[in-house]
Design a protein around this motif. Structure first.
Motif, PDB file in Angstrom:
ATOM      1  N   SER A 135       0.816  -1.214   0.000  1.00 30.08           N
ATOM      2  CA  SER A 135       0.000   0.000   0.000  1.00 30.08           C
ATOM      3  C   SER A 135       0.849   1.263   0.000  1.00 30.08           C
ATOM      4  O   SER A 135       0.435   2.272  -0.561  1.00 30.08           O
ATOM      5  CB  SER A 135      -0.977   0.006   1.173  1.00 30.08           C
ATOM      6  OG  SER A 135      -0.310   0.233   2.388  1.00 30.08           O
ATOM      7  N   VAL A 136       2.023   1.215   0.597  1.00 35.99           N
ATOM      8  CA  VAL A 136       2.876   2.409   0.604  1.00 35.99           C
ATOM      9  C   VAL A 136       3.755   2.486  -0.632  1.00 35.99           C
ATOM     10  O   VAL A 136       4.321   3.529  -0.913  1.00 35.99           O
ATOM     11  CB  VAL A 136       3.749   2.517   1.877  1.00 35.99           C
ATOM     12  CG1 VAL A 136       2.895   2.646   3.112  1.00 35.99           C
ATOM     13  CG2 VAL A 136       4.735   1.392   1.989  1.00 35.99           C
ATOM     14  N   SER A 137       3.870   1.401  -1.378  1.00 37.50           N
ATOM     15  CA  SER A 137       4.748   1.442  -2.546  1.00 37.50           C
ATOM     16  C   SER A 137       3.996   1.461  -3.871  1.00 37.50           C
ATOM     17  O   SER A 137       4.609   1.625  -4.909  1.00 37.50           O
ATOM     18  CB  SER A 137       5.716   0.254  -2.524  1.00 37.50           C
ATOM     19  OG  SER A 137       5.025  -0.957  -2.683  1.00 37.50           O
ATOM     20  N   ASP A 138       2.679   1.328  -3.855  1.00 36.62           N
ATOM     21  CA  ASP A 138       1.902   1.353  -5.096  1.00 36.62           C
ATOM     22  C   ASP A 138       2.095   2.682  -5.818  1.00 36.62           C
ATOM     23  O   ASP A 138       1.482   3.682  -5.487  1.00 36.62           O
ATOM     24  CB  ASP A 138       0.406   1.137  -4.822  1.00 36.62           C
ATOM     25  CG  ASP A 138       0.071  -0.302  -4.555  1.00 36.62           C
ATOM     26  OD1 ASP A 138       0.898  -1.176  -4.849  1.00 36.62           O
ATOM     27  OD2 ASP A 138      -1.044  -0.555  -4.030  1.00 36.62           O
TER      28      ASP A 138
ATOM     29  N   ALA B 175       7.132  10.710   1.260  1.00 33.03           N
ATOM     30  CA  ALA B 175       5.903  11.487   1.316  1.00 33.03           C
ATOM     31  C   ALA B 175       4.761  10.726   1.971  1.00 33.03           C
ATOM     32  O   ALA B 175       3.717  11.294   2.245  1.00 33.03           O
ATOM     33  CB  ALA B 175       5.498  11.913  -0.094  1.00 33.03           C
ATOM     34  N   VAL B 176       4.955   9.438   2.238  1.00 30.86           N
ATOM     35  CA  VAL B 176       3.900   8.656   2.870  1.00 30.86           C
ATOM     36  C   VAL B 176       3.662   9.206   4.267  1.00 30.86           C
ATOM     37  O   VAL B 176       4.580   9.382   5.050  1.00 30.86           O
ATOM     38  CB  VAL B 176       4.274   7.161   2.941  1.00 30.86           C
ATOM     39  CG1 VAL B 176       3.260   6.396   3.758  1.00 30.86           C
ATOM     40  CG2 VAL B 176       4.382   6.595   1.546  1.00 30.86           C
ATOM     41  N   ASP B 177       2.412   9.458   4.552  1.00 31.37           N
ATOM     42  CA  ASP B 177       2.035  10.021   5.830  1.00 31.37           C
ATOM     43  C   ASP B 177       2.102   8.965   6.922  1.00 31.37           C
ATOM     44  O   ASP B 177       1.468   7.925   6.820  1.00 31.37           O
ATOM     45  CB  ASP B 177       0.628  10.592   5.704  1.00 31.37           C
ATOM     46  CG  ASP B 177       0.159  11.314   6.941  1.00 31.37           C
ATOM     47  OD1 ASP B 177      -1.055  11.329   7.168  1.00 31.37           O
ATOM     48  OD2 ASP B 177       0.994  11.857   7.678  1.00 31.37           O
ATOM     49  N   ARG B 178       2.866   9.224   7.962  1.00 34.88           N
ATOM     50  CA  ARG B 178       3.012   8.281   9.073  1.00 34.88           C
ATOM     51  C   ARG B 178       1.657   7.914   9.660  1.00 34.88           C
ATOM     52  O   ARG B 178       1.400   6.763  10.001  1.00 34.88           O
ATOM     53  CB  ARG B 178       3.934   8.877  10.134  1.00 34.88           C
ATOM     54  CG  ARG B 178       4.122   7.988  11.332  1.00 34.88           C
ATOM     55  CD  ARG B 178       4.983   8.680  12.389  1.00 34.88           C
ATOM     56  NE  ARG B 178       5.042   7.895  13.577  1.00 34.88           N
ATOM     57  CZ  ARG B 178       6.033   7.093  13.902  1.00 34.88           C
ATOM     58  NH1 ARG B 178       7.066   6.987  13.098  1.00 34.88           N
ATOM     59  NH2 ARG B 178       6.013   6.404  15.011  1.00 34.88           N
ATOM     60  N   GLU B 179       0.774   8.890   9.759  1.00 34.76           N
ATOM     61  CA  GLU B 179      -0.564   8.627  10.310  1.00 34.76           C
ATOM     62  C   GLU B 179      -1.335   7.645   9.434  1.00 34.76           C
ATOM     63  O   GLU B 179      -2.099   6.831   9.943  1.00 34.76           O
ATOM     64  CB  GLU B 179      -1.334   9.924  10.469  1.00 34.76           C
ATOM     65  CG  GLU B 179      -0.802  10.789  11.592  1.00 34.76           C
ATOM     66  CD  GLU B 179      -1.574  12.089  11.733  1.00 34.76           C
ATOM     67  OE1 GLU B 179      -1.269  12.821  12.670  1.00 34.76           O
ATOM     68  OE2 GLU B 179      -2.468  12.358  10.918  1.00 34.76           O
TER      69      GLU B 179
ATOM     70  N   GLU C 267       0.030   4.218  10.301  1.00 36.38           N
ATOM     71  CA  GLU C 267      -0.450   3.836  11.628  1.00 36.38           C
ATOM     72  C   GLU C 267      -1.938   3.500  11.592  1.00 36.38           C
ATOM     73  O   GLU C 267      -2.379   2.545  12.234  1.00 36.38           O
ATOM     74  CB  GLU C 267      -0.170   4.945  12.637  1.00 36.38           C
ATOM     75  CG  GLU C 267       1.298   5.058  12.990  1.00 36.38           C
ATOM     76  CD  GLU C 267       1.597   6.192  13.952  1.00 36.38           C
ATOM     77  OE1 GLU C 267       0.686   6.989  14.287  1.00 36.38           O
ATOM     78  OE2 GLU C 267       2.765   6.282  14.370  1.00 36.38           O
ATOM     79  N   SER C 268      -2.706   4.248  10.827  1.00 30.08           N
ATOM     80  CA  SER C 268      -4.131   3.979  10.710  1.00 30.08           C
ATOM     81  C   SER C 268      -4.374   2.609  10.092  1.00 30.08           C
ATOM     82  O   SER C 268      -5.238   1.852  10.539  1.00 30.08           O
ATOM     83  CB  SER C 268      -4.795   5.066   9.859  1.00 30.08           C
ATOM     84  OG  SER C 268      -6.138   4.748   9.627  1.00 30.08           O
ATOM     85  N   ARG C 269      -3.598   2.279   9.072  1.00 31.30           N
ATOM     86  CA  ARG C 269      -3.734   0.968   8.417  1.00 31.30           C
ATOM     87  C   ARG C 269      -3.379  -0.151   9.396  1.00 31.30           C
ATOM     88  O   ARG C 269      -4.060  -1.167   9.464  1.00 31.30           O
ATOM     89  CB  ARG C 269      -2.822   0.919   7.182  1.00 31.30           C
ATOM     90  CG  ARG C 269      -2.840  -0.394   6.461  1.00 31.30           C
ATOM     91  CD  ARG C 269      -4.146  -0.591   5.722  1.00 31.30           C
ATOM     92  NE  ARG C 269      -4.007  -1.764   4.895  1.00 31.30           N
ATOM     93  CZ  ARG C 269      -4.959  -2.612   4.657  1.00 31.30           C
ATOM     94  NH1 ARG C 269      -6.156  -2.411   5.142  1.00 31.30           N
ATOM     95  NH2 ARG C 269      -4.760  -3.664   3.913  1.00 31.30           N
TER      96      ARG C 269
END
Length: 78
Positions: free
Chosen positions: A50-53, A61-65, A68-70
Motif C-alpha cells: 500500500s505504501v509502494s503502489d 511522502a507517505v504520511d506516518r498517520e 499507523e491507521s492501516r
C-alpha cells in the motif's frame, strides 16, 4: 510470494512484543491463516504494497498517520 514459496534458508526472524503476538493469536480464530507468522507476513506485505503502489520515488511522502491507521485497522495498534 507466500511463505510456502520461500526456501527455509531465506527466512529471517523478527522480534515482536509479546502483547502484539498475543493480539495476533487472538485474531487467528477469525481468519483463514494457519498461524501467527502467516498472518504477520500477510499484514507486512499488505502495508508495504500500500505504501509502494506507484509511490516508490515518493516513499518519504507517505504520511506516518496513514500507515499507523492501516496498522490499527488490521489490529496491530491500538
Amino acid at each position: 510470494m507466500s511463505r510456502s514459496d520461500v526456501p527455509a534458508e531465506s527466512v529471517t526472524r523478527v522480534e515482536l512484543p509479546t502483547a502484539l503476538v498475543d493480539d495476533v493469536e487472538r485474531r487467528l480464530q477469525y481468519t483463514d491463516f494457519e498461524d501467527a507468522s502467516a498472518y504477520v507476513e500477510f499484514v507486512v506485505e499488505e502495508v508495504l504494497a500500500s505504501v509502494s503502489d506507484g509511490e516508490d520515488a515518493n516513499y518519504d511522502a507517505v504520511d506516518r498517520e496513514e500507515v499507523e491507521s492501516r496498522l490499527e485497522s488490521l489490529g496491530y495498534m491500538e
